[in-house]
Design an enzyme around this catalytic site. Structure first.
Site, mmCIF file in Angstrom:
data_model
loop_
_atom_site.group_PDB
_atom_site.id
_atom_site.type_symbol
_atom_site.label_atom_id
_atom_site.label_comp_id
_atom_site.label_asym_id
_atom_site.label_seq_id
_atom_site.Cartn_x
_atom_site.Cartn_y
_atom_site.Cartn_z
ATOM 1 N N TYR A 200 8.540 -6.590 -3.838
ATOM 2 C CA TYR A 200 8.804 -5.278 -3.224
ATOM 3 C C TYR A 200 8.171 -5.162 -1.832
ATOM 4 O O TYR A 200 8.889 -4.925 -0.848
ATOM 5 C CB TYR A 200 8.378 -4.134 -4.153
ATOM 6 C CG TYR A 200 8.518 -2.780 -3.487
ATOM 7 C CD1 TYR A 200 9.770 -2.186 -3.325
ATOM 8 C CD2 TYR A 200 7.405 -2.098 -2.989
ATOM 9 C CE1 TYR A 200 9.902 -0.960 -2.680
ATOM 10 C CE2 TYR A 200 7.528 -0.880 -2.351
ATOM 11 C CZ TYR A 200 8.773 -0.310 -2.199
ATOM 12 O OH TYR A 200 8.903 0.908 -1.559
ATOM 13 N N LYS A 204 10.107 -4.933 1.829
ATOM 14 C CA LYS A 204 9.964 -3.793 2.744
ATOM 15 C C LYS A 204 9.458 -4.270 4.107
ATOM 16 O O LYS A 204 9.890 -3.772 5.150
ATOM 17 C CB LYS A 204 9.020 -2.740 2.160
ATOM 18 C CG LYS A 204 9.509 -2.041 0.916
ATOM 19 C CD LYS A 204 10.801 -1.264 1.103
ATOM 20 C CE LYS A 204 10.647 0.033 1.848
ATOM 21 N NZ LYS A 204 11.928 0.810 1.869
HETATM 22 N N1 LIG Z 1 8.279 6.614 -3.972
HETATM 23 C C1 LIG Z 1 7.302 6.280 -3.139
HETATM 24 O O1 LIG Z 1 6.117 6.557 -3.399
HETATM 25 C C2 LIG Z 1 7.620 5.580 -1.864
HETATM 26 C C3 LIG Z 1 8.911 5.217 -1.502
HETATM 27 N N2 LIG Z 1 9.139 4.585 -0.307
HETATM 28 C C4 LIG Z 1 10.500 4.238 0.132
HETATM 29 O O2 LIG Z 1 11.265 5.417 0.182
HETATM 30 C C5 LIG Z 1 12.626 5.128 -0.104
HETATM 31 C C6 LIG Z 1 13.107 6.068 -1.192
HETATM 32 O O3 LIG Z 1 12.332 5.838 -2.341
HETATM 33 P P1 LIG Z 1 12.381 6.809 -3.602
HETATM 34 O O4 LIG Z 1 13.121 8.025 -3.244
HETATM 35 O O5 LIG Z 1 11.029 6.889 -4.146
HETATM 36 O O6 LIG Z 1 13.229 5.908 -4.596
HETATM 37 P P2 LIG Z 1 14.484 6.283 -5.478
HETATM 38 O O7 LIG Z 1 14.738 5.142 -6.365
HETATM 39 O O8 LIG Z 1 14.311 7.624 -6.092
HETATM 40 O O9 LIG Z 1 15.629 6.397 -4.396
HETATM 41 C C7 LIG Z 1 16.282 5.302 -3.870
HETATM 42 C C8 LIG Z 1 17.757 5.632 -3.807
HETATM 43 O O10 LIG Z 1 18.421 4.493 -3.271
HETATM 44 C C9 LIG Z 1 19.586 4.290 -4.047
HETATM 45 N N3 LIG Z 1 19.956 2.892 -4.028
HETATM 46 C C10 LIG Z 1 19.307 1.861 -4.633
HETATM 47 N N4 LIG Z 1 19.997 0.738 -4.467
HETATM 48 C C11 LIG Z 1 21.094 1.065 -3.754
HETATM 49 C C12 LIG Z 1 22.196 0.314 -3.275
HETATM 50 N N5 LIG Z 1 22.316 -0.998 -3.510
HETATM 51 N N6 LIG Z 1 23.139 0.946 -2.563
HETATM 52 C C13 LIG Z 1 23.038 2.284 -2.336
HETATM 53 N N7 LIG Z 1 22.044 3.037 -2.779
HETATM 54 C C14 LIG Z 1 21.070 2.424 -3.478
HETATM 55 C C15 LIG Z 1 19.235 4.712 -5.457
HETATM 56 O O11 LIG Z 1 20.398 5.026 -6.207
HETATM 57 C C16 LIG Z 1 18.348 5.911 -5.196
HETATM 58 O O12 LIG Z 1 19.096 7.106 -5.195
HETATM 59 C C17 LIG Z 1 12.684 3.657 -0.485
HETATM 60 O O13 LIG Z 1 13.171 2.934 0.609
HETATM 61 C C18 LIG Z 1 11.240 3.300 -0.788
HETATM 62 O O14 LIG Z 1 10.996 1.954 -0.512
HETATM 63 C C19 LIG Z 1 8.135 4.323 0.552
HETATM 64 C C20 LIG Z 1 6.848 4.659 0.247
HETATM 65 C C21 LIG Z 1 6.488 5.304 -0.976
HETATM 66 C C1 LIG Z 2 1.903 2.832 -11.484
HETATM 67 C C2 LIG Z 2 0.659 2.741 -10.638
HETATM 68 C C3 LIG Z 2 -0.486 3.430 -11.384
HETATM 69 C C4 LIG Z 2 -0.899 2.635 -12.584
HETATM 70 C C5 LIG Z 2 -2.300 3.023 -12.969
HETATM 71 C C6 LIG Z 2 -2.870 2.108 -14.032
HETATM 72 C C7 LIG Z 2 -2.960 0.704 -13.524
HETATM 73 C C8 LIG Z 2 -4.235 2.550 -14.390
HETATM 74 O O1 LIG Z 2 -2.078 2.187 -15.185
HETATM 75 C C9 LIG Z 2 0.820 3.376 -9.272
HETATM 76 C C10 LIG Z 2 -0.494 3.317 -8.489
HETATM 77 C C11 LIG Z 2 -0.119 3.252 -7.023
HETATM 78 C C12 LIG Z 2 1.374 3.393 -7.007
HETATM 79 C C13 LIG Z 2 2.136 2.831 -5.800
HETATM 80 C C14 LIG Z 2 1.641 3.401 -4.496
HETATM 81 O O2 LIG Z 2 1.631 4.809 -4.523
HETATM 82 C C15 LIG Z 2 2.413 2.913 -3.305
HETATM 83 C C16 LIG Z 2 3.855 2.743 -3.468
HETATM 84 C C17 LIG Z 2 4.622 2.695 -2.355
HETATM 85 C C18 LIG Z 2 5.988 2.418 -2.408
HETATM 86 O O3 LIG Z 2 6.615 2.165 -1.392
HETATM 87 C C19 LIG Z 2 6.684 2.364 -3.690
HETATM 88 C C20 LIG Z 2 5.891 2.888 -4.832
HETATM 89 C C21 LIG Z 2 4.432 2.448 -4.801
HETATM 90 C C22 LIG Z 2 4.426 0.918 -4.911
HETATM 91 C C23 LIG Z 2 3.647 3.115 -5.958
HETATM 92 C C24 LIG Z 2 4.151 2.606 -7.324
HETATM 93 C C25 LIG Z 2 3.297 3.087 -8.496
HETATM 94 C C26 LIG Z 2 1.825 2.738 -8.310
HETATM 95 C C27 LIG Z 2 1.645 1.226 -8.290
#
Ligand SMILES: NC(=O)C1=CN([C@@H]2O[C@H](COP(=O)(O)OP(=O)(O)OC[C@H]3O[C@@H](n4cnc5c(N)ncnc54)[C@H](O)[C@@H]3O)[C@@H](O)[C@H]2O)C=CC1
Ligand SMILES: C[C@H](CCCC(C)(C)O)[C@H]1CC[C@H]2[C@@H]3[C@H](O)CC4=CC(=O)CC[C@]4(C)[C@H]3CC[C@]12C
Length: 410
Positions: A200, A204
């Protein structure tokens, strides 16, 4: 974009627009982007909430499902995608003027589908991604979606003449690294040894590099592409599935969660509404501030407090009735490492039979157990970002969502 173009209606495309973050970006654009004329929501899985946009609209009668034709397909000689689409018309929250919302079911790994969706768009916000740190998807699939998908978006911009691209990157492109070095309240310029092995963060990092490297490329028509990347830390808020999973886990354990990570390990978190707002602002300002912003990265930040991953979650789960047991981790760290390794082994052994993908694995343990927090004002300096939601608002909204999503409201 120029003042003379004040009346110009812009076409926005949000990839991954039905995901956790994507939905907030879509709603934020509808509420807060005055120049929005058309909004294309591109996702592999279209969410039912898109239909609510229509219901909430006084223009709701215009709606087609499965019409199979994209509104502006021939602009760059791009074939229409053979995907189900629906079009609906919505309005801004203030009811001022109509915005056409087009939902496109498509796959970012399919270059022709991406190109058809991008054709005619002024701005692309690329949030689509495969967020998998649990071993649910293969490394190859993660690479295809996150890297090849991003490459397809860039090429589509170049081919069709779209000039502005905002990419949702991640803190993970920096760290925590495999050596477990802390990143304590760092900023975009803080030196850090970014070494990754997990698919992952590798994907990214590569995708972010592609986006930044594409800044300045000539797009169809001869003008330069302007790109930037936003790096959220751990996002929380309405729609955060892992938060809901922790809540359910706590309920199964009689209302208790057990501390696994020392309270002193800080994990950066940012509210989804502020991350969405940052995307909208960055997209809005890219043209006017192309020289400053083009090719830049920005951490996403707001007023959320610095806490450990578990203590932060308790800000929401506590008011929903859960308690975190232990001022210190209940299990020694070596035992957690052992259990995480065991989970990884079981995942590998069971893979031919069943998908075993628990939250605890060597990677998630390392991320949760390594300090990674940001302290920066770069987005404020470069494009005037200020968080839209205070910590108190973000907290209240998230609590209300957990209560509603789990039926725990008292
Ligand atoms: N959730 C988090 O804590 C973080 C997320 N991100 C980034 O933010 C973005 C959004 O993440 P989330 O909303 O958390 O994830 P999510 O899984 O809720 O949203 C991702 C969306 O992309 C769509 N998707 C996946 N594969 C696809 C494909 N092949 N074609 C078209 N659509 C597709 C999914 O259907 C989903 O709706 C991602 O790029 C992720 O890497 C970055 C930092 C933290
Ligand atoms: C699932 C993890 C927590 C597990 C706690 C344990 C080991 C005690 O059971 C989550 C802890 C940190 C999270 C990640 C972090 O917030 C940064 C992220 C950034 C992204 O771009 C995608 C998601 C994630 C990797 C996020 C995923 C869950 C954790 C690993």
């Amino acid at each position: 974009m120029a003042d003379s173009a004040q009346a110009q209606k812009l076409v926005y495309l949000v990839t991954g627009g039905c995901g956790f973050l994507g939905e907030h970006v879509v709603r934020m654009l509808l509420q807060r982007e005055p120049r929005l004329g058309e909004l294309r929501v591109f996702d592999q899985h279209l969410g039912p909430w898109l239909e609510e946009l229509k219901t909430g609209s006084c223009w709701g009668s215009l709606w087609w499902r499965g019409c199979g034709r994209f509104p502006n397909p021939s602009q760059a000689g791009i074939p229409t995608p053979a995907v189900e689409q629906m079009m609906l018309v919505s309005v801004h929250m203030d009811g001022s003027r109509p915005v056409r919302v087009t939902a496109i079911q498509g796959d970012v790994t399919q270059a022709h589908e991406v190109a058809a969706a991008v054709a005619g768009a002024h701005v692309v916000i690329h949030t689509a991604g495969l967020v998998d740190v649990f071993g649910r998807a293969s490394p190859k699939t993660i690479h295809e979606v996150n890297v090849q998908g991003t490459r397809n978006v860039i090429e589509a911009c170049v081919q069709t003449g779209t000039r502005f691209l905002v990419y949702t990157s991640s803190m993970e492109v920096v760290g925590p690294n495999t050596k477990g070095h802390p990143f304590y309240r760092g900023n975009e310029d803080t030196p850090y040894e970014a070494v990754h092995r997990h698919p992952y963060p590798c994907s990214k990092a590569l995708a972010e590099w592609l986006v930044l490297e594409a800044n300045g490329r000539k797009v169809r028509g001869g003008l330069p592409l302007v790109t930037c990347a936003l790096r959220p830390t751990g996002i929380y808020g309405e729609g955060h599935q892992i938060m809901r999973d922790f809540y359910r886990q706590g309920l199964r354990l009689g209302g208790w969660l057990f501390r696994a990570i020392p309270a002193s390990v800080e994990h950066g978190r940012v509210y989804v509404g502020n991350v969405a707002w940052m995307h909208v602002l960055a997209a809005r300002e890219l043209e006017q501030r192309a020289t400053l912003m083009g090719g830049q990265v920005y951490f996403c930040y707001d007023g959320s407090p610095y806490r450990s991953y578990e203590d932060f979650n308790m800000e929401f789960l506590g008011p929903c009735g859960l308690r975190l047991v232990g001022a210190r981790p209940l299990l020694p760290y070596w035992l957690l490492v052992f259990l995480a390794a065991l989970n990884a082994l079981l995942q590998w052994l069971l893979r031919p039979l069943v998908l075993y993908a628990p939250l605890l694995n060597p990677y998630t343990l390392a991320v949760a157990n390594t300090t990674f927090t940001v302290s920066t004002d770069k987005a404020q300096r470069h494009f005037g970002y200020e968080p839209l939601f205070s910590w108190e608002d973000s907290r209240t909204r998230t609590i209300l969502w957990v209560q509603a999503a789990t039926g725990s409201a008292q």
